[in-house]
Design a protein around this motif. Structure first.
Motif, PDB file in Angstrom:
ATOM      1  N   VAL A 247      -8.763 -15.092  12.676  1.00 38.03           N
ATOM      2  CA  VAL A 247      -9.636 -15.504  13.733  1.00 38.03           C
ATOM      3  C   VAL A 247     -10.216 -14.075  14.362  1.00 38.03           C
ATOM      4  O   VAL A 247      -9.871 -13.110  14.135  1.00 38.03           O
ATOM      5  N   PRO A 248     -11.646 -14.340  14.766  1.00 42.80           N
ATOM      6  CA  PRO A 248     -12.306 -12.896  15.402  1.00 42.80           C
ATOM      7  C   PRO A 248     -11.573 -12.275  16.391  1.00 42.80           C
ATOM      8  O   PRO A 248     -10.830 -12.839  17.208  1.00 42.80           O
ATOM      9  N   GLY A 249     -11.361 -11.078  16.356  1.00 46.09           N
ATOM     10  CA  GLY A 249     -10.563 -10.004  16.958  1.00 46.09           C
ATOM     11  C   GLY A 249      -9.163  -9.908  16.593  1.00 46.09           C
ATOM     12  O   GLY A 249      -8.291  -8.905  17.186  1.00 46.09           O
ATOM     13  N   MET A 250      -8.668 -10.584  15.587  1.00 49.74           N
ATOM     14  CA  MET A 250      -7.291 -10.548  15.310  1.00 49.74           C
ATOM     15  C   MET A 250      -7.128  -8.991  14.793  1.00 49.74           C
ATOM     16  O   MET A 250      -7.985  -8.502  13.933  1.00 49.74           O
ATOM     17  N   ARG A 251      -6.050  -8.226  15.100  1.00 48.02           N
ATOM     18  CA  ARG A 251      -5.663  -7.115  14.594  1.00 48.02           C
ATOM     19  C   ARG A 251      -4.978  -7.451  13.147  1.00 48.02           C
ATOM     20  O   ARG A 251      -3.819  -7.981  13.221  1.00 48.02           O
ATOM     21  N   VAL A 252      -5.387  -6.484  12.241  1.00 48.26           N
ATOM     22  CA  VAL A 252      -4.830  -6.578  11.109  1.00 48.26           C
ATOM     23  C   VAL A 252      -4.484  -5.414  10.172  1.00 48.26           C
ATOM     24  O   VAL A 252      -5.071  -4.308  10.822  1.00 48.26           O
ATOM     25  N   PHE A 253      -3.472  -5.456   9.263  1.00 47.43           N
ATOM     26  CA  PHE A 253      -3.008  -4.079   8.602  1.00 47.43           C
ATOM     27  C   PHE A 253      -3.165  -4.456   7.081  1.00 47.43           C
ATOM     28  O   PHE A 253      -3.052  -5.500   6.686  1.00 47.43           O
ATOM     29  N   LYS A 254      -3.052  -3.071   6.252  1.00 44.74           N
ATOM     30  CA  LYS A 254      -2.830  -3.391   4.953  1.00 44.74           C
ATOM     31  C   LYS A 254      -2.419  -1.909   4.675  1.00 44.74           C
ATOM     32  O   LYS A 254      -2.426  -1.003   5.041  1.00 44.74           O
ATOM     33  N   THR A 255      -1.836  -2.037   3.205  1.00 44.29           N
ATOM     34  CA  THR A 255      -1.238  -0.812   2.608  1.00 44.29           C
ATOM     35  C   THR A 255      -1.994  -0.870   1.038  1.00 44.29           C
ATOM     36  O   THR A 255      -1.757  -1.896   0.261  1.00 44.29           O
ATOM     37  N   GLU A 294     -10.268   0.170  12.682  1.00 44.72           N
ATOM     38  CA  GLU A 294      -9.659   0.489  14.108  1.00 44.72           C
ATOM     39  C   GLU A 294      -9.154   1.810  14.194  1.00 44.72           C
ATOM     40  O   GLU A 294      -8.299   2.284  15.319  1.00 44.72           O
ATOM     41  N   MET A 295      -9.272   2.750  13.321  1.00 44.65           N
ATOM     42  CA  MET A 295      -8.495   3.945  12.857  1.00 44.65           C
ATOM     43  C   MET A 295      -9.785   5.119  12.770  1.00 44.65           C
ATOM     44  O   MET A 295      -9.175   6.001  12.202  1.00 44.65           O
ATOM     45  N   ALA A 296     -10.772   5.037  13.293  1.00 42.47           N
ATOM     46  CA  ALA A 296     -11.695   6.078  13.167  1.00 42.47           C
ATOM     47  C   ALA A 296     -11.166   7.342  13.253  1.00 42.47           C
ATOM     48  O   ALA A 296     -10.194   7.689  14.409  1.00 42.47           O
ATOM     49  N   PRO A 297     -11.242   8.459  12.429  1.00 40.15           N
ATOM     50  CA  PRO A 297     -12.015   8.424  11.451  1.00 40.15           C
ATOM     51  C   PRO A 297     -11.509   8.069   9.943  1.00 40.15           C
ATOM     52  O   PRO A 297     -11.976   8.303   8.961  1.00 40.15           O
ATOM     53  N   GLN A 298     -10.499   7.181   9.898  1.00 35.44           N
ATOM     54  CA  GLN A 298      -9.952   6.764   8.849  1.00 35.44           C
ATOM     55  C   GLN A 298     -10.502   4.914   8.367  1.00 35.44           C
ATOM     56  O   GLN A 298     -10.414   4.266   9.493  1.00 35.44           O
ATOM     57  N   PRO A 299     -11.299   5.012   7.449  1.00 32.48           N
ATOM     58  CA  PRO A 299     -11.852   3.550   7.172  1.00 32.48           C
ATOM     59  C   PRO A 299     -10.616   2.577   6.759  1.00 32.48           C
ATOM     60  O   PRO A 299      -9.556   3.177   6.397  1.00 32.48           O
ATOM     61  N   PHE A 300     -11.051   1.352   6.941  1.00 34.43           N
ATOM     62  CA  PHE A 300      -9.909   0.433   6.896  1.00 34.43           C
ATOM     63  C   PHE A 300      -9.777   0.220   5.202  1.00 34.43           C
ATOM     64  O   PHE A 300      -8.521  -0.055   4.826  1.00 34.43           O
ATOM     65  N   GLY A 301     -10.731   0.348   4.458  1.00 37.95           N
ATOM     66  CA  GLY A 301     -10.408   0.414   2.939  1.00 37.95           C
ATOM     67  C   GLY A 301     -11.503   1.227   2.132  1.00 37.95           C
ATOM     68  O   GLY A 301     -12.491   1.411   2.678  1.00 37.95           O
ATOM     69  N   ARG A 302     -11.259   1.667   0.918  1.00 34.89           N
ATOM     70  CA  ARG A 302     -12.178   2.288   0.228  1.00 34.89           C
ATOM     71  C   ARG A 302     -11.923   1.887  -1.252  1.00 34.89           C
ATOM     72  O   ARG A 302     -11.015   1.144  -1.809  1.00 34.89           O
ATOM     73  N   PRO A 303     -12.711   2.173  -2.281  1.00 40.57           N
ATOM     74  CA  PRO A 303     -12.531   1.569  -3.707  1.00 40.57           C
ATOM     75  C   PRO A 303     -11.180   2.304  -3.953  1.00 40.57           C
ATOM     76  O   PRO A 303     -10.661   3.283  -3.730  1.00 40.57           O
ATOM     77  N   GLY A 304     -10.532   1.214  -4.679  1.00 37.57           N
ATOM     78  CA  GLY A 304      -9.144   1.557  -4.961  1.00 37.57           C
ATOM     79  C   GLY A 304      -8.258   0.616  -4.376  1.00 37.57           C
ATOM     80  O   GLY A 304      -6.994   0.526  -4.932  1.00 37.57           O
ATOM     81  N   ASP A 305      -8.418   0.373  -3.180  1.00 35.88           N
ATOM     82  CA  ASP A 305      -7.701  -0.381  -2.214  1.00 35.88           C
ATOM     83  C   ASP A 305      -7.888  -2.000  -2.696  1.00 35.88           C
ATOM     84  O   ASP A 305      -7.071  -2.814  -2.132  1.00 35.88           O
ATOM     85  N   SER A 306      -8.889  -2.203  -3.362  1.00 33.69           N
ATOM     86  CA  SER A 306      -8.854  -3.653  -3.967  1.00 33.69           C
ATOM     87  C   SER A 306      -7.593  -4.536  -4.268  1.00 33.69           C
ATOM     88  O   SER A 306      -6.891  -3.609  -5.219  1.00 33.69           O
ATOM     89  N   GLY A 307      -7.458  -5.588  -3.852  1.00 31.36           N
ATOM     90  CA  GLY A 307      -6.161  -6.167  -4.251  1.00 31.36           C
ATOM     91  C   GLY A 307      -5.101  -6.202  -3.227  1.00 31.36           C
ATOM     92  O   GLY A 307      -3.946  -6.785  -3.097  1.00 31.36           O
ATOM     93  N   SER A 308      -5.565  -5.288  -2.003  1.00 31.00           N
ATOM     94  CA  SER A 308      -4.545  -5.163  -0.967  1.00 31.00           C
ATOM     95  C   SER A 308      -4.344  -6.311  -0.153  1.00 31.00           C
ATOM     96  O   SER A 308      -5.227  -7.220   0.148  1.00 31.00           O
ATOM     97  N   LEU A 309      -2.749  -6.679   0.159  1.00 30.35           N
ATOM     98  CA  LEU A 309      -2.558  -7.785   0.885  1.00 30.35           C
ATOM     99  C   LEU A 309      -2.910  -7.345   2.349  1.00 30.35           C
ATOM    100  O   LEU A 309      -2.376  -6.431   2.793  1.00 30.35           O
ATOM    101  N   ILE A 310      -3.747  -8.166   3.218  1.00 32.47           N
ATOM    102  CA  ILE A 310      -3.929  -7.992   4.622  1.00 32.47           C
ATOM    103  C   ILE A 310      -3.076  -8.756   5.347  1.00 32.47           C
ATOM    104  O   ILE A 310      -2.972  -9.945   5.152  1.00 32.47           O
ATOM    105  N   VAL A 311      -2.161  -8.198   6.334  1.00 31.64           N
ATOM    106  CA  VAL A 311      -1.426  -8.875   7.448  1.00 31.64           C
ATOM    107  C   VAL A 311      -1.687  -8.897   8.729  1.00 31.64           C
ATOM    108  O   VAL A 311      -2.588  -7.887   9.080  1.00 31.64           O
ATOM    109  N   GLU A 312      -1.308  -9.722   9.678  1.00 30.11           N
ATOM    110  CA  GLU A 312      -1.296  -9.550  11.018  1.00 30.11           C
ATOM    111  C   GLU A 312      -0.103  -8.681  11.582  1.00 30.11           C
ATOM    112  O   GLU A 312       0.757  -8.406  10.729  1.00 30.11           O
TER     113      GLU A 312
END
Length: 353
Positions: A247-255, A294-312
């Motif tokens: 949903v819009p505004g949901m905080r999410v994470f990935k590795t 939400e972690m400037a100056p860290q992007p949420f994803g970059r090339p090579g992160d493709s396939g990452s599972l995103i969770v809340e």
């Protein structure tokens, strides 16, 4: 200061304090912002840091842009890799030139990410690829193939099947080819199915593929999303049986392989006519999720992160990362595109475990 002013300041420091030289713009190439600066002292070496001791002012100091005090404000980021230089004269001079609008961060000596090494146990977010390619993507999570009952790993079509180009049965290795994976020693799975990516304006729902695990001789960690530290520590526990809709505004994470553990916020859902250049052509995707860092100056994803599972926040699966831009959004760090995990599970015929 504005982001543009911070970039101009960065260029000034490179030139006046570090004595770097600015390369001219090459015809036909887009100039990097704030310009491409090279250290003339290192042009005769193969290393960015000579082995012999040196008192050069540029040693162990990186420059970037970080968030300011509010709104669209920005500050110069002074990233120091040697603790002895944190309070050095050169850092004080840089902060002085920035008139206090600088943040000094000790970041330590940078090493290869745990995500790009051979993992034992095999972890969510680790580097993977087919044995027949030269790139690397990310192992999203473990799953069960509903057709065969075999345990498997989940990632993108463009990671495990090279955009419809890899034959079923091709072996998958961890780490991936770009990170030194060896077909003779590092195979963990074999491709069993992918959802074909369609072109010509046909709307795709997912960029997804599944590879069944084989007897690889390593342990497996199905439950943990790890943090960004070099010796990975648990950051979150995955709840694979409880996927949720974004949903819009949901905080999410990935590795993921490239940026490791990051945090973002869902900016839009049910995004249609979302065009993605997958390397062999531009494909249209409908029903997608768009995420901002939400972690400037860290992007949420970059090339090579493709396939990452995103969770809340509670570790419940939300989406599968598959695309992104390098600009726009918070800190001009780009947006990330993701397939809803419900669409991925349904179209591939898998259950997360």
């Amino acid at each position: 200061m504005r982001v543009e002013s911070a970039l101009e300041l960065q260029a000034r420091i490179f030139s006046q304090i570090f004595n770097f030289i600015e390369l001219p713009v090459i015809a036909g190439l887009e100039q990097a912002t704030p310009g491409l600066f090279l250290d003339p002292m290192l042009l005769e070496t193969k290393s960015a840091r000579p082995r012999k001791p040196s008192r050069r002012r540029a040693n162990d100091i990186a420059l970037g842009v970080t968030e300011g005090t509010g709104g669209d404000d920005a500050r110069l980021a002074v990233l120091v890799q040697n603790r002895n230089k944190v309070q050095s004269a050169v850092v004080e001079e840089i902060v002085g030139i920035a008139r206090g609008e600088a943040e000094v961060l000790y970041i330590g000596r940078q090493r290869p990410l745990w995500t790009v090494r051979r993992n034992d146990p095999v972890r969510l977010g680790a580097s993977i690829s087919p044995t027949t390619v030269a790139y690397a993507g990310t192992l999203g999570c473990f799953c069960r193939d509903n057709l065969s009952g075999r345990n498997a790993i989940l990632s993108n079509n463009h990671v495990l099947a090279d955009v419809n180009g890899i034959a079923v049965g091709t072996t998958i290795m961890q780490p991936g080819a770009r990170d030194g994976g060896q077909p003779e020693a590092d195979v963990i799975a074999e491709l069993i199915r992918f959802v074909p990516i369609q072109f010509g304006g046909f709307p795709n729902r997912v960029d997804a593929a599944v590879a069944a695990l084989i007897d690889h001789g390593r342990a497996e960690d199905h439950a943990t999303l790890y943090d960004s530290s070099d010796a990975p520590a648990a950051a979150m526990t995955l709840q694979p049986s409880a996927p949720v809709e974004a949903v819009p505004g949901m905080r999410v994470f990935k590795t993921g392989r490239t940026t490791r553990h990051t945090r973002g916020r869902v900016r839009a859902v049910n995004v249609n006519n979302y065009l993605v250049d997958v390397g062999v052509g531009v494909a249209r995707f409908d029903g997608q999720i768009v995420i901002e860092t939400e972690m400037a100056p860290q992007p949420f994803g970059r090339p090579g992160d493709s396939g990452s599972l995103i969770v809340e926040e509670e570790g419940r699966p939300v989406a599968l990362l598959f695309a992104g831009s390098a600009s726009g959004g918070a800190g001009n760090l780009g947006f990330t595109g993701a397939n809803p995990i419900s669409s991925v599970s349904e179209q591939l015929g898998v259950t997360l475990i």
